[in-house]
Design an enzyme around this catalytic site. Structure first.
Site, mmCIF file in Angstrom:
data_model
loop_
_atom_site.group_PDB
_atom_site.id
_atom_site.type_symbol
_atom_site.label_atom_id
_atom_site.label_comp_id
_atom_site.label_asym_id
_atom_site.label_seq_id
_atom_site.Cartn_x
_atom_site.Cartn_y
_atom_site.Cartn_z
ATOM 1 N N ASP A 103 -48.111 12.785 -15.176
ATOM 2 C CA ASP A 103 -48.868 14.005 -15.459
ATOM 3 C C ASP A 103 -47.861 15.125 -15.713
ATOM 4 O O ASP A 103 -47.455 15.845 -14.800
ATOM 5 C CB ASP A 103 -49.775 14.336 -14.280
ATOM 6 C CG ASP A 103 -50.899 15.284 -14.679
ATOM 7 O OD1 ASP A 103 -50.856 15.813 -15.803
ATOM 8 O OD2 ASP A 103 -51.811 15.483 -13.860
ATOM 9 N N VAL A 104 -47.448 15.240 -16.971
ATOM 10 C CA VAL A 104 -46.415 16.215 -17.344
ATOM 11 C C VAL A 104 -46.961 17.344 -18.203
ATOM 12 O O VAL A 104 -46.347 18.400 -18.325
ATOM 13 C CB VAL A 104 -45.236 15.535 -18.070
ATOM 14 C CG1 VAL A 104 -44.532 14.553 -17.152
ATOM 15 C CG2 VAL A 104 -45.696 14.824 -19.336
ATOM 16 N N LYS A 105 -48.096 17.109 -18.871
ATOM 17 C CA LYS A 105 -48.755 18.121 -19.712
ATOM 18 C C LYS A 105 -47.796 18.810 -20.671
ATOM 19 O O LYS A 105 -47.820 20.025 -20.839
ATOM 20 C CB LYS A 105 -49.481 19.153 -18.843
ATOM 21 C CG LYS A 105 -50.609 18.554 -17.995
ATOM 22 C CD LYS A 105 -51.340 19.633 -17.219
ATOM 23 C CE LYS A 105 -52.512 19.063 -16.416
ATOM 24 N NZ LYS A 105 -52.069 18.222 -15.286
ATOM 25 N N ARG A 106 -46.968 18.035 -21.338
ATOM 26 C CA ARG A 106 -46.015 18.590 -22.290
ATOM 27 C C ARG A 106 -46.708 18.911 -23.606
ATOM 28 O O ARG A 106 -47.680 18.261 -23.998
ATOM 29 C CB ARG A 106 -44.860 17.620 -22.529
ATOM 30 C CG ARG A 106 -44.028 17.292 -21.297
ATOM 31 C CD ARG A 106 -43.332 18.521 -20.739
ATOM 32 N NE ARG A 106 -42.319 18.162 -19.754
ATOM 33 C CZ ARG A 106 -42.383 18.436 -18.465
ATOM 34 N NH1 ARG A 106 -43.448 19.036 -17.993
ATOM 35 N NH2 ARG A 106 -41.410 18.094 -17.635
#
Length: 295
Positions: A103-106
């Site tokens: 879960d990095v939401k880049r």
């Protein structure tokens, strides 16, 4: 199910996700070492504490749940030591045969977006995972390099579409102006774009590009129509909001309609708050509940 890099090149992310659904069910256990959870677990609020926490969660999932989702922010807050800790957690997860969604939401443009993909999706990278969450605020097309890399590496992406935080509602329900998607909401446009890309690979039961759709939302209000799914290449849905946030696993079919078979049931605090001594039995119970709801 072992995590063999050579096997990953033969199977798409969607095919591997489908195999996990069949073998272990749809439960995804979050790895979120909040400061308060580390304290509750008797661990220091440090990189070492976050590492111990993550590796304990992975051990409890092994042989039970099939998917884990580390929230990278809780490791990143410790700087380089935190990333080193995360690398060891990821190595444990790979060795345990777990499907890992970071879960990095880049989200970025051009070569910057490409570099994020190289960090998280490249085979042999110390941060290598099976899929990442990405932000399409600058348009789905801005992620073209990452989408291309995910396809080449047999990895997955989950694009934020309708998230459960109330601050997102105004933007995600806003209507798109101009172009072929005019009249759709932002959330609906992202969902349709992803579904169209999955439809280009009809041989797969589940596509490799997914979306994030919160389980606590009225998705119809966000312009997302889930009534009827395609016969093949169904778009996978990463669904946060179960457990602590109030959504009930038993309602998966009512919440996601024709796409229920592609839903990843994500739970974090409701599982992690069980503590290190009871987390394995809690995961076992949640696996059974999620599997029963999927049918």
């Amino acid at each position: 199910m072992s995590h063999d890099p050579s096997a990953a090149t033969a199977l798409s992310f969607g095919d591997r996700l489908d195999a996990v659904f069949s073998a272990r069910g749809p439960l995804c256990v979050g790895i979120d070492p909040h400061a308060w959870l580390l304290t509750d677990w008797g661990l220091p609020d440090s990189a070492a504490g976050a590492e111990s926490f993550g590796r304990t969660v992975v051990e409890a999932c092994a042989g039970q749940a099939g998917i884990v989702k580390p929230q990278v922010a809780f490791y990143e807050r410790f700087g380089s030591a935190g990333y080193a800790a995360l690398e060891r957690v990821l190595a444990d997860a790979r060795a345990a045969g777990l499907l890992v969604i970071a879960d990095v939401k880049r989200g970025d443009l051009g070569t910057s977006a490409e570099a994020y993909g190289q960090a998280w999706l490249s085979g042999g990278s110390p941060l290598e995972v099976d899929a990442i969450t990405v932000n399409a605020y600058m348009g789905v097309g801005s992620l073209a390099a990452v989408i291309g890399q995910a396809e080449r590496e047999s990895k997955g992406l989950f694009l934020l579409a309708a998230t459960s935080n109330p601050e997102a509602e105004a933007i995600q329900q806003a209507v798109v102006a101009g172009g072929g998607q005019a009249g759709l909401t932002v959330a609906g446009a992202i969902f349709q774009d992803v579904a169209a890309r999955n439809a280009e690979h009809p041989a797969h039961t589940i596509g490799s590009l997914g979306v994030v759709l919160g389980a606590t939302l009225d998705l119809a209000a966000f312009g997302v129509d889930l009534a009827v799914a395609p016969a093949r290449a169904i778009t996978p849905i990463l669904a946060p909001g179960f457990g602590h946030q109030g959504a009930k696993v038993a309602d998966v079919r009512n919440l996601y309609g024709g796409y229920a078979q592609g839903v990843i049931v994500s739970e974090s605090r409701s599982v992690l708050s069980a503590g290190p001594r009871r987390i394995a039995e809690t995961i076992a119970r949640r696996v059974l509940e999620a599997g029963a709801a999927r049918g």
